[in-house]
Design a protein around this motif. Structure first.
Motif, mmCIF file in Angstrom:
data_model
loop_
_atom_site.group_PDB
_atom_site.id
_atom_site.type_symbol
_atom_site.label_atom_id
_atom_site.label_comp_id
_atom_site.label_asym_id
_atom_site.label_seq_id
_atom_site.Cartn_x
_atom_site.Cartn_y
_atom_site.Cartn_z
ATOM 1 N N ILE A 55 0.847 -1.195 0.000
ATOM 2 C CA ILE A 55 0.000 0.000 0.000
ATOM 3 C C ILE A 55 0.882 1.244 0.000
ATOM 4 C CG2 ILE A 55 -1.966 -1.136 1.061
ATOM 5 C CD1 ILE A 55 -1.154 -0.027 3.746
ATOM 6 N N VAL A 56 0.490 2.234 -0.802
ATOM 7 C CA VAL A 56 1.271 3.466 -0.937
ATOM 8 C C VAL A 56 0.332 4.660 -0.848
ATOM 9 C CG1 VAL A 56 2.990 4.697 -2.301
ATOM 10 C CG2 VAL A 56 2.780 2.216 -2.533
ATOM 11 N N ASP A 57 0.683 5.627 -0.036
ATOM 12 C CA ASP A 57 -0.089 6.873 0.064
ATOM 13 C C ASP A 57 0.835 7.992 0.515
ATOM 14 O OD1 ASP A 57 -3.297 7.668 0.279
ATOM 15 O OD2 ASP A 57 -1.994 8.955 1.484
ATOM 16 N N ARG A 58 0.544 9.204 0.083
ATOM 17 C CA ARG A 58 1.408 10.340 0.396
ATOM 18 C C ARG A 58 0.898 11.191 1.548
ATOM 19 N NH1 ARG A 58 0.071 13.798 -5.124
ATOM 20 N NH2 ARG A 58 -2.129 14.184 -4.728
ATOM 21 N N ASP A 59 -0.288 10.897 2.062
ATOM 22 C CA ASP A 59 -0.968 11.813 2.993
ATOM 23 C C ASP A 59 -1.044 11.222 4.399
ATOM 24 O OD1 ASP A 59 -2.231 14.158 3.650
ATOM 25 O OD2 ASP A 59 -3.831 13.952 2.153
ATOM 26 N N TYR A 60 -1.583 12.008 5.328
ATOM 27 C CA TYR A 60 -1.791 11.561 6.702
ATOM 28 C C TYR A 60 -3.272 11.670 7.049
ATOM 29 C CZ TYR A 60 -1.975 16.520 8.051
ATOM 30 O OH TYR A 60 -2.318 17.840 8.172
ATOM 31 N N VAL A 61 -3.677 11.039 8.134
ATOM 32 C CA VAL A 61 -5.091 10.933 8.485
ATOM 33 C C VAL A 61 -5.593 12.230 9.110
ATOM 34 C CG1 VAL A 61 -6.828 9.611 9.739
ATOM 35 C CG2 VAL A 61 -4.763 8.457 8.906
ATOM 36 N N GLU A 62 -6.710 12.718 8.580
ATOM 37 C CA GLU A 62 -7.372 13.908 9.115
ATOM 38 C C GLU A 62 -8.815 13.564 9.463
ATOM 39 O OE1 GLU A 62 -5.847 17.779 7.163
ATOM 40 O OE2 GLU A 62 -5.873 16.320 5.536
ATOM 41 N N LYS A 63 -9.434 14.395 10.279
ATOM 42 C CA LYS A 63 -10.774 14.084 10.784
ATOM 43 C C LYS A 63 -11.798 13.944 9.667
ATOM 44 C CE LYS A 63 -13.700 15.253 14.724
ATOM 45 N NZ LYS A 63 -13.886 16.196 15.861
ATOM 46 N N SER A 64 -11.664 14.738 8.608
ATOM 47 C CA SER A 64 -12.620 14.675 7.509
ATOM 48 C C SER A 64 -12.563 13.350 6.758
ATOM 49 C CB SER A 64 -12.383 15.826 6.523
ATOM 50 O OG SER A 64 -11.092 15.716 5.933
ATOM 51 N N ASN A 65 -11.515 12.566 6.967
ATOM 52 C CA ASN A 65 -11.385 11.261 6.306
ATOM 53 C C ASN A 65 -12.309 10.208 6.922
ATOM 54 O OD1 ASN A 65 -7.780 11.682 6.299
ATOM 55 N ND2 ASN A 65 -9.247 12.401 4.776
ATOM 56 N N LEU A 66 -12.674 10.386 8.192
ATOM 57 C CA LEU A 66 -13.298 9.300 8.944
ATOM 58 C C LEU A 66 -14.687 8.925 8.436
ATOM 59 C CD1 LEU A 66 -12.250 10.251 12.592
ATOM 60 C CD2 LEU A 66 -11.032 8.859 10.908
ATOM 61 N N GLN A 67 -15.351 9.831 7.735
ATOM 62 C CA GLN A 67 -16.707 9.559 7.238
ATOM 63 C C GLN A 67 -16.740 8.431 6.215
ATOM 64 O OE1 GLN A 67 -17.214 11.294 3.886
ATOM 65 N NE2 GLN A 67 -19.231 10.417 3.511
ATOM 66 N N ARG A 68 -15.629 8.184 5.499
ATOM 67 C CA ARG A 68 -15.676 7.217 4.394
ATOM 68 C C ARG A 68 -14.428 6.337 4.289
ATOM 69 N NH1 ARG A 68 -14.116 12.015 3.320
ATOM 70 N NH2 ARG A 68 -12.411 12.477 1.890
ATOM 71 N N GLN A 69 -13.373 6.628 5.036
ATOM 72 C CA GLN A 69 -12.125 5.876 4.897
ATOM 73 C C GLN A 69 -12.043 4.861 6.036
ATOM 74 O OE1 GLN A 69 -8.847 8.612 4.102
ATOM 75 N NE2 GLN A 69 -10.112 9.785 2.687
ATOM 76 N N MET A 70 -12.467 3.637 5.749
ATOM 77 C CA MET A 70 -12.887 2.689 6.780
ATOM 78 C C MET A 70 -11.795 2.156 7.695
ATOM 79 S SD MET A 70 -13.545 -0.928 4.834
ATOM 80 C CE MET A 70 -15.092 -0.378 4.133
ATOM 81 N N LEU A 71 -10.547 2.300 7.353
ATOM 82 C CA LEU A 71 -9.489 1.734 8.185
ATOM 83 C C LEU A 71 -8.989 2.696 9.265
ATOM 84 C CD1 LEU A 71 -7.294 -0.194 5.576
ATOM 85 C CD2 LEU A 71 -9.111 -1.069 7.053
ATOM 86 N N PHE A 72 -9.528 3.912 9.310
ATOM 87 C CA PHE A 72 -8.998 4.921 10.225
ATOM 88 C C PHE A 72 -9.976 5.243 11.345
ATOM 89 C CE2 PHE A 72 -7.213 6.359 5.954
ATOM 90 C CZ PHE A 72 -6.128 5.495 6.052
ATOM 91 N N ASP A 73 -9.406 5.761 12.470
ATOM 92 C CA ASP A 73 -10.244 6.164 13.589
ATOM 93 C C ASP A 73 -9.677 7.448 14.208
ATOM 94 O OD1 ASP A 73 -8.097 5.436 15.347
ATOM 95 O OD2 ASP A 73 -8.837 3.382 15.415
#
Length: 339
Positions: A55-73
């Motif tokens: 898995i590759v991604d350039r970003d970090y987890v933000e609160k607005s991600n939590l609505q749809r990005q299922m692996l984050f809390d």
């Protein structure tokens, strides 16, 4: 016995069975992007028992991600974890039999071929067409099937492109100028469409891996959940002048095609990559007297007095958050980092 218990319901599906399960275990997958689509794809593939998932991604987890990005809390938000790292933490708890490789990086012409090394299939979890064309060109150059996907608003699109067998993405979409410019950060997105498109992507990958090629959809599928529309554009012959699958020029792979400055999907964020690396401790010491600084093992955040924020990564990238003006971003970068 352990494998039968874990995958028993999947193996009872006659078109997969024990032989198909073994094929899953022998398959290595690259997922580019750990946002909404990428996390849903990774969840399915790791639970299904694909042997290696990079898995590759350039970003970090933000609160607005939590609505749809299922692996984050919320803990991932508080820790400002890179998405690839946070995703790996969750995925390893789902299935210890799968090798999870997490890479925090911007995928571009300089590294995509290396990222595809040892990979059997690439899954699209991205949010922009410049990266999708890059994946398409790299896949067709290396002979790796590419599973395209995208979701915005209540709409989504997906297709499986197979080098030497089907047209490629460029045969359908000629360039980023032909797109609407709509993104989840400008017009929103509902999570059910993400789940639907990711499920189509993973199912096509499963069919391909087990050899059920007669069951492949062989179309560019469009779904609009809110308006109850589904449309299939069946594959025809590749475009004779396609620069990827026919002329084999692969324009996105030219190193000149990699831009040092990029706008991130309508988020009022400009990414700048000029330096090769950053020492986070060194830059924390440099910036702590002129900005509010928070350093983690993975990144450094600096809240500027002008109102914007710098997010510095060890791999040489800086996100300038709070502006969509590249000129403004470059000015702030020059002022605090130097050019």
């Amino acid at each position: 016995m352990s494998q039968y218990q874990r995958y028993s319901r999947q193996m009872l599906f006659s078109q997969i069975g024990e032989e198909g399960q073994k094929k899953f275990g022998d398959t290595s997958i690259l997922i580019v992007g750990m946002g909404a689509l990428g996390t849903a794809i990774a969840n399915h593939m790791v639970r299904a028992g694909f042997g290696k998932v990079r898995i590759v991604d350039r970003d970090y987890v933000e609160k607005s991600n939590l609505q749809r990005q299922m692996l984050f809390d919320e803990n991932d938000v508080e820790a400002a974890l890179p998405k690839a790292v946070a995703a790996k933490n969750k995925l390893e708890k789902m299935n210890s039999e799968v090798t999870i490789e997490a890479i925090t990086a911007d995928v571009d012409a300089s590294n995509i071929i290396e990222l595809l090394d040892g990979i059997d299939m690439v899954m699209d979890g991205t949010d922009n067409f410049s990266t999708r064309f890059l994946l398409n060109d790299a896949a067709f150059k290396t002979g790796v099937p590419y599973v395209y996907g995208g979701a915005v608003s209540s709409r989504g699109m997906t297709a499986l492109f197979i080098p030497g067998e089907t047209p490629c993405l460029r045969c359908f979409i000629q360039g980023s100028d032909s797109t609407t410019g709509e993104t989840c950060d400008t017009i929103g997105v509902i999570s059910p469409i993400v789940d639907v498109i990711a499920s189509y992507q993973v199912t096509e990958a499963m069919k391909y891996v087990v050899g059920a090629h007669d069951k492949l959809t062989r179309c560019l599928l469009t779904v609009d959940l809110w308006n109850n529309h589904t449309y299939s554009m069946k594959y025809s012959s590749p475009k004779a002048d396609c620069k990827a699958c026919q002329k084999k020029e692969y324009p996105a792979l030219h190193h000149g095609a990699t831009d040092n400055i990029a706008s991130l999907c309508g988020r009022e964020t400009i990414q700048i990559k000029i330096e090769k690396t950053f020492d986070l401790t060194e830059w924390s010491n440099k910036l702590e007297n002129i900005a509010k600084v928070k350093k983690t093992p993975f990144l450094l955040k600096a809240e500027l007095e002008e109102g914007e924020r710098l997010v510095i990564f060890p791999d040489g990238r800086v996100l300038v958050q709070g502006t969509s003006d590249s000129g403004r971003a470059k000015a702030l970068y020059s002022r605090y980092i130097g050019m």
